[in-house]
Each structure stands twice: as structure tokens, then as C-alpha cells.
Design a protein around this motif. Structure first.
Motif, short mmCIF file in Angstrom:
data_model
loop_
_atom_site.label_atom_id
_atom_site.label_comp_id
_atom_site.label_asym_id
_atom_site.label_seq_id
_atom_site.Cartn_x
_atom_site.Cartn_y
_atom_site.Cartn_z
N GLU A 108 0.81 -1.22 0.00
CA GLU A 108 0.00 0.00 0.00
C GLU A 108 0.84 1.26 0.00
O GLU A 108 0.54 2.23 -0.71
N PHE A 109 1.92 1.27 0.79
CA PHE A 109 2.66 2.52 0.99
C PHE A 109 3.99 2.60 0.23
O PHE A 109 4.45 3.68 -0.09
N GLU A 110 4.64 1.46 -0.02
CA GLU A 110 5.95 1.50 -0.65
C GLU A 110 5.93 1.09 -2.11
O GLU A 110 6.86 1.39 -2.85
N ARG A 111 4.90 0.38 -2.54
CA ARG A 111 4.84 -0.09 -3.93
C ARG A 111 3.47 0.25 -4.51
O ARG A 111 2.70 -0.63 -4.88
N GLU A 112 3.22 1.55 -4.58
CA GLU A 112 1.89 2.01 -4.96
C GLU A 112 1.52 1.62 -6.38
O GLU A 112 0.33 1.49 -6.72
N ASN A 113 2.53 1.44 -7.26
CA ASN A 113 2.25 1.12 -8.66
C ASN A 113 2.07 -0.37 -8.91
O ASN A 113 1.79 -0.78 -10.03
N GLU A 114 2.28 -1.19 -7.87
CA GLU A 114 2.16 -2.63 -8.02
C GLU A 114 0.82 -3.12 -7.51
O GLU A 114 0.25 -2.57 -6.56
N ILE A 115 0.31 -4.16 -8.16
CA ILE A 115 -0.94 -4.78 -7.71
C ILE A 115 -0.62 -5.73 -6.57
O ILE A 115 0.26 -6.60 -6.71
N PRO A 116 -1.27 -5.61 -5.42
CA PRO A 116 -0.98 -6.51 -4.29
C PRO A 116 -1.22 -7.97 -4.66
O PRO A 116 -2.09 -8.29 -5.48
N LEU A 117 -0.44 -8.85 -4.05
CA LEU A 117 -0.55 -10.27 -4.34
C LEU A 117 -1.88 -10.83 -3.84
O LEU A 117 -2.45 -11.75 -4.44
N VAL A 262 21.43 1.46 20.71
CA VAL A 262 21.10 0.47 19.69
C VAL A 262 19.64 0.67 19.33
O VAL A 262 18.76 0.57 20.19
N TYR A 263 19.37 0.97 18.06
CA TYR A 263 18.01 1.23 17.61
C TYR A 263 17.49 0.04 16.81
O TYR A 263 18.19 -0.51 15.96
N VAL A 264 16.25 -0.35 17.09
CA VAL A 264 15.62 -1.49 16.43
C VAL A 264 14.48 -0.96 15.57
O VAL A 264 13.55 -0.32 16.08
N ASP A 265 14.54 -1.21 14.27
CA ASP A 265 13.58 -0.60 13.36
C ASP A 265 13.02 -1.63 12.39
O ASP A 265 13.59 -2.71 12.20
N GLY A 266 11.90 -1.26 11.78
CA GLY A 266 11.25 -2.15 10.83
C GLY A 266 10.39 -3.19 11.52
O GLY A 266 9.99 -3.05 12.68
N MET A 267 10.11 -4.27 10.82
CA MET A 267 9.23 -5.31 11.34
C MET A 267 9.84 -6.02 12.55
O MET A 267 9.13 -6.70 13.31
N VAL A 268 11.15 -5.85 12.76
CA VAL A 268 11.81 -6.47 13.91
C VAL A 268 11.11 -6.09 15.20
O VAL A 268 10.99 -6.91 16.13
N ARG A 269 10.63 -4.85 15.30
CA ARG A 269 9.99 -4.39 16.54
C ARG A 269 8.83 -5.28 16.93
O ARG A 269 8.65 -5.61 18.11
N ASN A 270 8.04 -5.70 15.94
CA ASN A 270 6.84 -6.50 16.25
C ASN A 270 7.16 -7.98 16.47
O ASN A 270 6.56 -8.62 17.33
N THR A 271 8.11 -8.50 15.70
CA THR A 271 8.38 -9.94 15.82
C THR A 271 9.07 -10.28 17.15
O THR A 271 8.93 -11.41 17.63
N SER A 325 15.16 -4.50 9.59
CA SER A 325 14.81 -5.35 8.46
C SER A 325 14.62 -4.44 7.23
O SER A 325 14.37 -3.24 7.39
N SER A 326 14.80 -4.98 6.01
CA SER A 326 14.98 -6.39 5.71
C SER A 326 16.45 -6.78 5.70
O SER A 326 17.32 -5.93 5.57
N GLY A 327 16.68 -8.10 5.79
CA GLY A 327 18.04 -8.59 5.89
C GLY A 327 18.82 -8.52 4.59
O GLY A 327 20.05 -8.54 4.60
N MET A 328 18.12 -8.43 3.43
CA MET A 328 18.80 -8.37 2.13
C MET A 328 18.78 -6.97 1.53
O MET A 328 19.15 -6.78 0.37
N LEU A 329 18.30 -5.98 2.32
CA LEU A 329 18.23 -4.57 1.87
C LEU A 329 17.29 -4.38 0.68
O LEU A 329 17.44 -3.43 -0.07
N ASN A 330 16.33 -5.29 0.52
CA ASN A 330 15.42 -5.14 -0.62
C ASN A 330 14.15 -4.38 -0.24
O ASN A 330 13.15 -4.47 -0.92
N GLY A 331 14.19 -3.61 0.82
CA GLY A 331 13.06 -2.79 1.23
C GLY A 331 13.08 -2.58 2.73
O GLY A 331 13.98 -3.02 3.43
N GLY A 332 12.08 -1.87 3.22
CA GLY A 332 11.97 -1.65 4.65
C GLY A 332 12.93 -0.61 5.17
O GLY A 332 13.59 0.12 4.43
N ALA A 333 13.05 -0.55 6.50
CA ALA A 333 13.85 0.48 7.16
C ALA A 333 15.33 0.34 6.83
O ALA A 333 16.04 1.35 6.70
#
Length: 816
Positions: A108-117, A262-271, A325-333
Motif C-alpha cells: 500500500e505505501f511503498e509499492r503504490e504502482n504494483e498490484i498486491p498479491l 542500539v536502535y531497532v527498526d522495521g518489522m523487527v519491533r513486532n516480531t 529489516s529487511s536482511g537483504m536490503l530489498n526494502g523496509g527500514a
């Protein structure tokens, strides 16, 4: 030997590469789908071949673990097969809930031009079909018996064992062999395996020793921090991030790293919060942390990023570490931070996990190996000046570990998946198995095997709740230093030697009863639990005693009445601790009954509780109190409460005392209704804080600890100011003239006025290029009592010894 219908496996995805794992199993007129993931960095090949499922009737979907390459297509599969049960462990289902909704948020917020799966409705429908299944709890799916076994990859990760009339199948999913900070080591599956379908991610690699990798990471972080830089550690939100946070915690606590944020960001906070709800799935050390604090990953130094403003200001501040996250730098914080840090030569990006061929993280690692100087990343060409390095903290087994695991369970057929062709071929060459297959996506294989006896056949009388006393008599009382060998305990219980499967079932039953916990490394040993399960009466009693602290109140009473402290007698027999206590008031001895408990502390607490009730009314200690007009009571307001909660001064006090090698001061408590009052008294009795009052006991403790720390720190600063610069020369002169206090201590030992004396070193710190030593002097008196000097700080060890010895002499000569 007769055979039955064949087992057919169709590999819809994840066979000849990593991503979109999805395998269909047909046997005994039953069809089961194992995993249904997506490929993260291949938008043109995002999904497995779901067309191969058309026209099928699914009886169940089973998920090995929560990672998206194994679960990302679940909403689409559940749309194709509404109402079909989805089995996975409880932690896996909790994590999937976070992942599915997070993917919708990103779309919704980062890939506005893509159709959600998939839509939110499909995600909700998929989650409604999920059914939790615990480890080693057999589940019948028509004529097939499904059992989930621990995989030690991430929390909740499972191997899937399918017992059929045509043979036994084991899907390993992703697995690790060695123990980590969050996951215990992998135990050998004891169920028979004919067809093994194994991952081969690192079929060409041997991992660096984990401890060496962790130390190397800490050393390089310290180097970056000392030059004022920032460190980004991109991490998978599940598993790797939690490992990294615990490694950083330990390094900061042991002073291997400075106390930088030490700052924790992205989905890591919730998991991170998921771990707190599933302590039985993690290591025993992490389980203890969970019981002591709700979220064991966050501390005063390690904090989550909660606002955009907070995120924006991090890189504008001083040295810090960012785990995102993400661990491969393909998105997120992590991608956002990386874009800002790559051009700064004082910063660093440290990779700790697998990097897909097409991922931004893999491109960065090519820089680390010197293959390129610039990089196409995040839509632009970047000149990378930041330090880039990789550290092997993998949650996958390496080639030797996988080969050893596979050979140990002796399968008749091995199918290698979840790896590129080079990795699979390398692992195949390491195996003795003659029937070893490297399949491609879309291929099917069929096999049948001789019929085996039912591995779930019952054995005589596994322990039940009414057997708990006999079990405790066999395994003994809790002793963390001496684990019990499972085979020895099982042999006593059954009265004969039994096979490995029966031993495993025996220990599993004890775990279910909350009596034992397997050793994290030696899985054939277990530790006796010192408390019951969280929902048991024993655990509730322990928490109640901990909150009321009758032993502390009894000690406080003795101190105020100036009488000898209580005498506790605790013995261990038949798997329990038995304790009683006694005190003498006005020449009359009061003695409690003997109490049975799971640990020594609880036995003492229960005995203390009875003693408090036996104290005569005119001497009694009431749990409530009246404000004494002479009491100095400080009420803690809401603003101060929040400050104390965030700064954790009680924890800081404990760390300070440990670093300075000082005894902990005494906490004194009073209660009235729902209010708690706490003050702290030094061990020498020379200083005590005011009373601090709050509606939360912990906050009142923090208030008193903050005041005690402030006083102690001020005293130490004053002593530092008094340290003379030229003292060493004076010391050498006094040694020659015979007036050295250290020599005087030695003379006292020779004349038997002292039994012995010595020095204990505290911290050694460097300030403005000047080293300062902290030392204590101590002496043992003929009556076996001990006296100590106050901590002395000086520019040399000899100088500190001189000052400490002088202080100790003064204390000795002023003794009554």
C-alpha cells in the motif's frame, strides 16, 4: 517384503533454487501440501506453479516455518482450497499473522504502482483456516500420521514427518544444527525415515566458528563507534535480528562494547514480542529472561524506533548501532538507512545472513570482496565509501552439518532442494546414499518402501500427574549445574533399558508436565525445573511469594529489633527442598514448620511467612504501615515514573555493584493498600536513602536506586579529586622508611592480629589518556569476620594499594 501404493511428490517450487518452496504429497488417497512460499527478488517468477494444484483435492496444508519463501503464497492457496486446515506450530502462526499484514502494508505505501498479491480479506480467510500443532504431537490426516519435529532454524521452525502405509517421509524445511542464543541445538529425529527431502542452502560452504564470527562483529562495531560512526546491521525480522540483539546485549553488559544506543527498526519491533509468548520454544537462558522481563530484547540501551521523527534524527546523532529489516536490503527500514550511510566513510554496513543472487545485499557484498567500486542500488549509481563486511551468523546448517545429519538418520532416498545446482551437487557428493535426487521445479518422483511397524505404538505407563512425587524422587531436586541423563532416568522409571524413541517419549511427557527442560546443547540430558509451568499453581505461588517477599520482611524486622537474623535449615530429598526457619525474640525461640518446595528460595519464603505470623503482636511486622512523622517519604509522580521506567536505575545499580565488586545494598520494603515504599541501605549501614513511594513496587525500587546511585557516584567523584598526582614517589619513600601501611598490615599478620589480607581490583579505566585503577583492601580477622576498605582510585596499581591499605588500617584500629 511386501510394499503398498507409492508416495508421489510433486515439486511446484523451491526445488532447484531458494524461494517459493511448495511440494505436493500424494499417498494413501490423501493429498498434503507442504509449504507455499514466494520468491522475494524475482517479480517475474514470484509464485510457485500453483497451476499444478488445479483439480486436486487437498486434505491439509502444513507449514515448516514462517519465513516468506515458505508461507508468502498462503492466502492464494487458501483461496483455491477454502476450509482446508493449515497446520503449523503456534509461534509460526503468530509470525505469519505479522508477515501477511506487513506485506499488505508495504504494497500500500511503498509499492503504490504494483498490484498486491492478495487482499486483506484473503489474508484473514487464510488465518482463519490455521490450526496450531505442537512439536511431537501426532496428528491424523486420514490414514497418514503427521508429526512436527524441532528444526532449530527460527522460533517455531519444524520438520514435517509423514508416516504412511507406503513409507515414512521427512521434510526438513530449513534447519540448523548448532545452538544459538535463541534456539537450542538440533536433536536427531527418532522416527524412521525412508524418503528425506532436505534443504541444501549452504551445500558448498563451511561456516566460520560462530563464537569467532560474533567476536569479530563486536570488534569491528567497536572500531566504528570509537571513530564516531554509525553501524547498520540489516537483519531478517525473524530469527537473525533477535540473535544480533542478544549478542549486542551481552557485549555491552561485558563492556566489550561501549554503551552506545542500539536502535531497532522495521518489522523487527513486532516480531520480538512473539518470543515472549512462546518460551517453551527457545533456549532455557532466553526463557529465564522472558520470565524476568516481558520483552527480553529491549533494554535501556536497546530501544525500538517508534516514530518517523525518531528515525529521522538517528543518523544526525552520535555513534549508534541500527538493527533493521529487511536482511537483504530489498526494502523496509534497512534500505532507507543504507541509502543515507553508503556515502559516509565513517559508517559501516555489516551483513549477517544469506543474500539472494539478485538482492541489493549481494551487490554490496561484491564490493566487500573488491569486485566493484561503485554500485547500482536503489535506482541510482552510488559511490560506496562506508565499510561493508559480512559475518557468518547463519541459521542454516553448512555442508558437513547437513551431510552428518542426513547420514545419521539413514534414509533410503534423499531429495535435495532449496539450493542452487552447485550447492546441491556438492552436498550430494558428500553423501553415501545411492538413491539421491536433484529434482527441478515441476518434476514429480514416486517411491514405495517396505511396511514398518507403527512407530507410535504405545509403551507401558508414561508418567501422569499422580506420579509426580515418584518422578521427582527419581530425577532429584533442581540443580542447574548437574543435568540428568535422560536414558538413566527412563531406565529407572520403566525398570529396564528402553530404546531411544521410548526415552524421547518419556522426556517429552516430563516436559509437558512442566517438570524438566532439555539441555540446549546436549539434547539427551535435561534439567529439573525450579518452578512449574506459567499457568500452574506452583508458578503462581512463586510469583506471589516473590511479590510479598516474607523473607525480606523478616530480615527487616530482625534488623529493626536489633536481634540475630533468622536461621534457615534447608535439605533436599525425594526431588524437593524442605525448609524451616527459626528466630530468638526475648530469649524465646520461634520455629516454623517444615515446608516442601521446588526450590530452596521458595522453601525459605514459606518458612518466613509462618514465622512472621508467630511474632507476638507487640513486636509484629504488619505488611501495612502508618506514615511515621519522622519518615522521609518521596512520592513519585507520573512524569518521574516514566523517566525511571526508561532509565532502569535498579539495573544500573546492580551493574555498578558488579563492576565495582561491591556487595549489593539492602532493599527495605513497606506496603499500605496498593502503595509500595522502598528505601535502600548500604551494607555498612553508613547511608540510607529516603523512602520512595509508588503504586508499582518496581518503580519505587527504581526511585530508591536512582538516589543511591547518585550518592555513591558523588562520593567516588570526590575521592577521584583527592588523588595526588605525585603519590607514587612518596609511596616508594615510605616503603624504604618502613611506614608503608601495606607493611604494617603484613606485621599485623605476623603478630596474628590478622589472619590474612589482600586486594581486590575493580575497574581499570582510561580518561584523557590517563589510566586509573580501583582497588579494595580486605583483611580476615581471627574470629573469621572480614573487614574491607572503601574503593580507592589512583593512577597506578601500587598507588591504589597504598591508599586502600591505609584506609583498612584505620578501620582496623577503630574496631570495638
Amino acid at each position: 517384503m511386501t510394499t503398498t501404493n507409492q508416495i508421489t511428490c510433486t515439486f511446484a517450487g523451491g526445488a532447484d533454487g531458494i524461494g517459493a518452496s511448495c511440494t505436493l504429497v500424494d499417498v494413501d488417497n490423501t493429498t498434503i501440501l507442504v509449504d507455499c512460499g514466494i520468491r522475494m527478488n524475482a517479480p517475474d517468477q514470484l509464485l510457485p506453479d500453483l497451476a499444478s494444484l488445479n483439480g486436486k483435492h487437498l486434505d491439509a496444508i502444513i507449514l515448516t516455518h514462517a519465513h516468506t519463501d515458505h508461507t508468502g503464497a498462503l492466502p492464494l492457496v487458501c483461496e483455491m482450497f477454502p476450509g482446508v486446515p493449515v497446520y503449523a506450530t503456534a509461534p509460526t502462526l503468530d509470525l505469519i499473522t505479522i508477515l501477511l499484514y506487513d506485506a499488505l502494508k508495504i504494497a500500500e505505501f511503498e509499492r503504490e504502482n504494483e498490484i498486491p498479491l492478495y487482499s486483506k480479506m484473503l489474508a484473514e480467510r487464510a488465518l482463519s483456516q490455521c490450526v496450531p500443532l505442537g512439536f511431537k504431537q501426532p496428528k491424523s490426516i486420514n490414514t497418514i500420521t503427521c508429526t512436527l519435529l524441532p528444526a532449530s532454524h527460527i522460533i517455531g521452525a519444524a520438520m514435517v514427518h509423514l508416516a504412511t502405509s507406503s513409507g515414512n517421509v521427512l521434510f526438513t524445511g530449513d534447519y540448523s544444527v548448532t545452538p544459538t542464543s535463541t534456539m537450542p541445538s538440533l536433536g536427531k529425529p527418532l522416527l524412521p525415515v525412508d524418503l528425506l527431502i532436505s534443504e541444501s542452502t549452504y551445500g558448498t560452504r563451511l561456516h566460520e566458528d560462530r563464537k569467532i564470527a560474533e567476536n569479530r562483529l563486536i570488534d569491528q562495531i567497536r572500531e566504528i563507534a570509537e571513530r564516531g560512526g554509525h553501524v547498520l546491521i540489516p537483519s531478517f525480522a525473524i530469527g537473525r535480528a533477535q540473535e544480533v540483539l542478544l549478542i549486542l546485549q551481552k557485549a555491552i553488559r561485558s563492556k566489550k562494547l561501549p554503551e552506545i544506543p542500539v536502535y531497532v527498526d522495521g518489522m523487527v519491533r513486532n516480531t520480538c514480542a512473539i518470543y515472549s509468548n512462546h518460551e517453551s520454544y527457545v533456549t532455557s537462558s532466553l526463557a529465564r529472561q522472558i520470565r524476568n522481563q516481558s520483552n527480553p530484547f529491549f533494554t535501556d540501551t536497546i530501544t525500538p524506533v517508534t516514530t518517523q521523527a525518531m528515525r529521522s534524527g538517528i543518523l544526525n546523532g552520535g555513534p549508534c548501532i541500527i538493527v533493521a529489516s529487511s536482511g537483504m536490503l530489498n526494502g523496509g527500514a534497512s534500505a532507507m538507512y543504507a541509502q543515507q550511510m553508503l556515502g559516509n566513510e565513517s559508517d559501516a554496513i555489516f551483513m549477517t545472513g544469506y543474500q539472494d543472487e539478485e538482492s541489493p545485499g549481494r551487490k554490496l557484498l561484491s564490493l566487500a570482496s573488491g569486485e566493484k567500486q561503485t554500485i547500482e542500488l536503489f535506482g541510482s549509481t552510488l559511490d560506496v565509501k562506508a565499510k561493508v563486511a559480512t559475518f557468518s551468523l547463519s541459521a542454516h546448517a553448512d555442508r558437513l552439518q547437513m551431510a552428518s545429519f542426513i547420514e545419521s538418520i539413514r534414509p533410503r532416498t534423499v531429495v535435495l532442494v532449496h539450493g542452487d545446482n552447485e550447492s546441491r551437487m556438492s552436498l550430494k557428493r558428500s553423501l553415501q546414499t545411492s538413491d539421491c535426487l536433484l529434482v527441478k521445479n515441476g518434476e514429480s518422483i514416486s517411491r514405495s518402501y517396505p511396511i514398518r511397524r507403527n512407530y507410535h505404538s504405545s509403551i507401558s505407563h508414561l508418567p501422569e500427574k499422580e506420579d509426580i512425587d515418584r518422578i521427582r524422587a527419581i530425577i532429584g531436586a533442581p540443580d542447574s549445574d548437574h543435568p540428568v541423563k535422560a536414558s538413566d532416568a527412563a531406565q529407572v522409571w520403566f525398570g529396564c533399558r528402553v530404546d531411544a524413541l521410548q526415552i524421547d517419549q518419556f522426556v517429552q511427557r516430563l516436559e509437558e508436565m512442566g517438570i524438566v527442560r532439555r539441555d540446549d546443547i546436549r539434547r539427551n540430558f535435561f534439567h529439573v525445573c525450579s518452578s512449574g509451568p506459567v499457568d500452574s499453581p506452583l508458578y503462581k505461588l512463586e510469583q506471589q511469594l516473590k511479590e510479598q517477599n516474607p523473607k525480606g520482611k523478616l530480615l527487616e524486622f530482625c534488623m529493626k529489633q536489633k536481634i540475630d537474623p533468622p536461621v534457615f535449615t534447608v535439605t533436599s530429598r525425594d526431588g524437593y527442598y524442605f525448609g524451616c526457619a527459626s528466630i530468638i525474640i526475648d530469649t524465646k525461640q520461634l520455629k516454623s514448620s517444615e515446608y516442601k518446595a521446588l526450590n530452596k528460595k521458595n522453601a525459605e519464603q514459606m518458612a518466613s511467612q509462618e514465622l512472621l505470623s508467630l511474632i507476638p503482636e507487640n513486636n509484629s511486622v504488619s505488611p501495612e504501615f502508618q506514615d511515621d512523622e519522622h519518615d522521609d517519604i518521596i512520592d513519585i509522580d507520573a512524569e518521574e515514573k516514566e523517566r525511571l521506567r526508561l532509565s532502569n536505575p535498579k539495573g544500573a545499580l546492580f551493574e555498578f555493584c558488579a563492576a565495582q565488586k561491591q556487595d549489593l545494598p539492602s532493599f527495605v520494603y513497606k506496603e499500605k493498600g496498593r502503595l509500595f515504599c522502598v528505601k535502600i541501605i548500604s551494607q555498612s549501614g553508613s547511608f540510607e536513602t529516603s523512602w520512595y513511594r509508588s503504586d508499582q513496587k518496581k518503580i519505587a525500587e527504581h526511585g530508591a536506586a536512582s538516589a543511591y546511585l547518585a550518592h555513591t557516584t558523588a562520593c567516588m567523584q570526590q575521592e577521584k579529586k583527592e588523588v595526588p598526582v605525585n603519590q607514587p614517589e612518596e609511596i616508594e619513600q615510605t616503603v624504604r622508611t618502613g611506614t608503608d601501611p601495606r607493611l604494617q598490615l603484613n606485621n599485623l599478620v605476623q603478630s596474628k592480629q590478622l589472619c590474612s589480607f589482600g586486594y581486590t581490583q575493580g575497574n581499570c579505566e582510561t580518561i584523557a589518556n590517563q589510566t586509573r585503577f580501583t582497588l579494595y583492601a580486605w583483611a580476615l580477622l581471627p574470629d573469621n569476620s572480614k573487614i574491607e576498605s572503601s574503593p580507592k582510585i589512583a593512577h597506578s596499581k601500587k598507588e591504589a594499594q597504598y591508599k586502600a591499605a591505609a584506609d583498612l588500617l584505620e578501620r582496623f584500629y577503630t574496631l570495638d
